[in-house]
Design an enzyme around this catalytic site. Structure first.
Site, short mmCIF file in Angstrom:
data_model
loop_
_atom_site.label_atom_id
_atom_site.label_comp_id
_atom_site.label_asym_id
_atom_site.label_seq_id
_atom_site.Cartn_x
_atom_site.Cartn_y
_atom_site.Cartn_z
CG HIS A 79 11.03 -11.77 -1.91
ND1 HIS A 79 10.21 -10.91 -2.58
CD2 HIS A 79 12.04 -12.07 -2.77
CE1 HIS A 79 10.70 -10.67 -3.79
NE2 HIS A 79 11.81 -11.37 -3.92
CG LEU A 90 -1.99 -1.13 1.19
CD1 LEU A 90 -2.92 -1.03 2.40
CD2 LEU A 90 -2.81 -1.12 -0.10
CG ASP A 92 3.76 -9.24 -4.94
OD1 ASP A 92 3.88 -8.30 -4.14
OD2 ASP A 92 4.72 -9.68 -5.61
#
Length: 434
Positions: free
Chosen positions: A177, A59, A304
């Site tokens: 990740h 965001l 994502d």
């Protein structure tokens, strides 16, 4: 008392029924009649799902409000049928303290369109060296349960082990990740293969992802803790996760809509909108991802969602920022590539886009069955509606949309968040009976 009657929705596992919502809670389900003060939403022909939950969203606030804000991202999420999103920690400043996590929580509550759930960083400043305030974030008002250095891999195995040990007592999970930077290389910008060589683009191989996943599932087994594999992109990773689950290791995994639908051949035009991390992969990887989601090896779909300002994305391919938008189009993509071919039914969509993400993220008021007593977080889907995506109409502040110009079938009609319609495709859908 506020009340809303959803008329004639197709509920999972039963015939069409009416759903009465009062003060944010589902009160009755069946053949119902509205009172004079009740608002009515005509849901004839629509599929009712528990509100969608996204475990992986960027965001950008604080720090990059030119690309996205919590307000614009929340609006895009509501338009995509989401009632909760997990906001990744790679902001500026990084969400690596309790105060930073509470700030994200409060900004989300001020918008009120979706539940914005802060993700805490695993390491201070995402630098991979020293653990962040994991315990303080977990005990804060934000009650952080998901931790991630997303955008960067927790490369040091010792740091990853300590993080897994630390979060275990309060039921946390590390979302990794998975990308070994030494195998990928700092200049890599796409999948390594024949095409990258022909295009002259530095590539990274699938093993850069798969080796980290293999390491982390073994660390999860050693610590008895939970690891979540973010944005799975290769067939090899699917096989590692399948093996780990067969061993009883507590691992979960997500796949993005774009990795289920787009392939590396799109790079032939050097369009930077298709530059994403992990990269788009060949057809055989895409097929393995679809099969893995269908058979339960991959647990959830997560977008994502990665908005970027034009001045970061509109460059030569090698120089452009990684990432693409996903919130507003996710359900339609899943409808197109998974539901229409018969790989998932709508009950399975509810599982991978609502129920299971809620469980992984520790949310108790999301992903609940649409039955009396449940919080009224509901997504209404028109399974037959075709939508041609126009990036310029996006509610996101950014425009790096890989679906622009594509026609997708199966679209969100309305989103109800805690009993209030947070988004609807029809301004006339609501009426108050005389």
């Amino acid at each position: 008392m506020s009340s809303l009657l959803i008329k004639g929705a197709r509920l999972l596992g039963r015939e069409a029924a009416d759903v009465l919502v009062e003060d944010g809670v589902i009160r009755e389900v069946g053949a119902l009649t509205a009172s004079a003060e009740t608002q009515v939403l005509d849901a004839d022909g629509l599929v009712a799902l528990p509100g969608l939950v996204d475990l992986h969203v960027h965001l950008r606030e604080p720090g990059r409000e030119d690309a996205e804000t919590i307000a614009t991202g929340s609006a895009a999420a509501a338009a995509g049928g989401f009632t909760a999103v997990f906001a990744m920690a790679n902001t500026n400043p990084v969400t690596d303290t309790a105060e930073a996590a509470e700030r994200v929580l409060d900004l989300g509550r001020a918008c009120g369109l979706v539940d914005v759930v802060p993700v805490g960083a695993v390491t201070k400043g995402l630098e991979g060296a020293e653990l962040a305030e994991l315990g303080l974030m977990a005990r804060s008002r934000a009650r952080v349960r998901v931790f991630s250095d997303d955008g960067r891999c927790v490369e040091d195995a010792r740091v990853m082990r300590r993080a897994l040990e630390y979060i275990k007592p309060f039921g946390g999970v590390i979302s990794q990740h998975s990308q070994d930077p030494r195998l990928a290389g700092s200049a890599a910008c796409c999948h390594e293969g024949e095409l990258s060589g022909r295009l002259g683009l530095p590539g990274w191989p699938g093993i850069a992802e798969e080796s980290i996943v293999a390491r982390d599932v073994m660390l999860a087994r050693h610590t008895g803790s939970r690891v979540h594999v973010a944005h799975v992109s290769t067939a090899g990773t699917v096989e590692v996760i399948r093996w780990a689950k067969a061993q009883g290791i507590d691992v979960t995994a997500e796949v993005t809509p774009h990795h289920l639908a787009l392939t590396t051949d799109l790079l032939v035009g050097y369009d930077p909108v298709y530059k994403v991390n992990p990269p788009l992969r060949p057809k055989e990887d895409v097929e393995a991802l679809r099969a893995g989601l269908a058979d339960g090896t991959i647990d959830v779909v997560a977008t994502d969602h990665a908005p970027h300002a034009r001045h970061d994305k509109e460059h030569a391919f090698v120089d452009a920022a990684f990432g693409m938008l996903g919130l507003e189009t996710a359900l339609a993509v899943i409808s197109d590539v998974m539901v229409r071919p018969g790989l998932l039914d709508w009950a399975a969509v509810a599982r991978v886009m609502s129920t299971t993400p809620s469980r992984i993220g520790g949310l108790t008021e999301q992903g609940r069955p649409l039955e009396p007593g449940s919080p009224a977080n509901i997504t209404l889907v028109d399974p037959d509606r075709e939508v041609t995506v126009d990036a310029n109409l996006s509610l996101s502040r950014s425009r790096n949309n890989p679906w622009h110009g594509r026609t997708l079938r199966g679209a969100v009609h309305s989103t109800i968040h805690r009993g209030t319609v947070s988004h609807s495709t029809e301004t006339t859908v609501m009426e108050t009976l005389p």
